[in-house]
Design a protein around this motif. Structure first.
Motif, PDB file in Angstrom:
ATOM      1  N   ASP A 189      -4.141  -1.810  -0.267  1.00 54.15           N
ATOM      2  CA  ASP A 189      -4.550  -0.877   0.788  1.00 54.15           C
ATOM      3  C   ASP A 189      -4.931  -1.635   2.065  1.00 54.15           C
ATOM      4  N   ARG A 247      -2.994  -1.019   5.685  1.00 50.08           N
ATOM      5  CA  ARG A 247      -3.688  -0.683   6.932  1.00 50.08           C
ATOM      6  C   ARG A 247      -3.356  -1.686   8.034  1.00 50.08           C
ATOM      7  N   ARG A 267     -11.135  -2.845   8.043  1.00 45.08           N
ATOM      8  CA  ARG A 267     -11.615  -2.338   9.334  1.00 45.08           C
ATOM      9  C   ARG A 267     -12.026  -3.481  10.256  1.00 45.08           C
TER      10      ARG A 267
END
Length: 276
Positions: A131, A135, A261
């Protein structure tokens, strides 16, 4: 206005780093991770003996002594490893050092976007950091990098005498597939097959043999590296163009969300949408 050089920006960056370090330790991605120390020594020994399963495509780095690998690992992790006889111990990775490594990795990813580099994402951990890679692939595509996808579903032999495998892209991330199943894979062969088949990437983002084989062929790499991935640790110590992020490489995908992030935040800003 806050600029990257301003005190306010520096304070914000420090706060973001502290938040990431805490999140990584809380999720088990850093701090005390579940990789046993005895397995770290086992893989380091396998590397020093030249066993293919531990080389990850980096045979040209041989010969190597176990002490060189363990010294390099201590520098990356921030703490000397217990002696080999302490078989019940788990690995330790200093969370603040992981943040420093993430900063360097983010700078390399940003550079790839600015330069419009060819980037390939590949993982031997389809149930771990995939994941994170997905991203990054999406974010980097929007910021100018050329994310590669080629040779999907074309069969290749993993090893002589074994059943054929193929590459399957999941969210633009190359994974190894056997039949209809994604598989956990340490080997360099899938990446070597891709390098023999299609365009040569400037940068590979991934782990295991995807990163190792890329480095062996002269590409750069940003690599998620566990403490029992000695070949990639050695590549970093020998000065190959790899930005390692040392951590547990097989936690649940959501565990890597704070790291994802953080890395995306290091990329160039998105261009404003054109006015109509």
């Amino acid at each position: 206005m806050t600029t990257p050089e301003s005190p306010a920006a520096g304070t914000a960056a420090a706060a973001d780093g502290a938040e990431l370090a805490a999140a990584l330790e809380s999720s088990g991605v850093a701090g005390r991770i579940i990789t046993p120390v005895h397995d770290v020594y086992r893989k380091a020994r396998m590397l020093s003996e030249g066993r293919p399963s531990a080389l990850m495509g980096l045979r040209h780095l041989l010969p190597v002594e176990m002490s060189e690998v363990m010294d390099a690992l201590a520098r990356l992790s921030g703490r000397p490893f217990p002696r080999e006889g302490n078989t019940d111990d788990l690995s330790w990775v200093q969370p603040e050092l992981v943040v420093e490594q993430a900063v360097k990795a983010g700078a390399r990813l940003a550079q790839a976007c600015v330069r419009g580099e060819k980037v390939l994402f590949g993982t031997g951990h389809p149930a771990g950091p995939i994941d994170l890679y997905m991203r990054l692939a999406k974010a980097m595509t929007l910021r100018g990098a050329e994310v590669l996808e080629f040779a999907e579903a074309e069969p290749f032999e993993m090893d002589e005498g074994l059943r054929r495998h193929h590459i399957r892209y999941v969210g633009r991330v190359a994974c190894v597939c056997s039949g209809g199943d994604l598989v956990h894979c340490h080997q360099a062969r899938p990446m070597e097959y891709l390098l023999d088949t299609g365009p040569h990437p400037d940068l590979v983002v991934g782990d295991h043999g995807f990163a190792g084989a890329a480095l062996a062929r002269g590409a750069g790499a940003v690599a998620i590296v566990d403490t029992n991935d000695p070949a990639l640790v050695l590549a970093w110590a020998r000065g190959l163009p790899v930005c390692p992020i040392l951590c547990d490489d097989n936690r649940t995908p959501i565990s890597y969300l704070p790291l994802a992030r953080f890395l995306v935040s290091r990329l160039p800003p998105l261009a404003p949408a054109p006015e109509h």
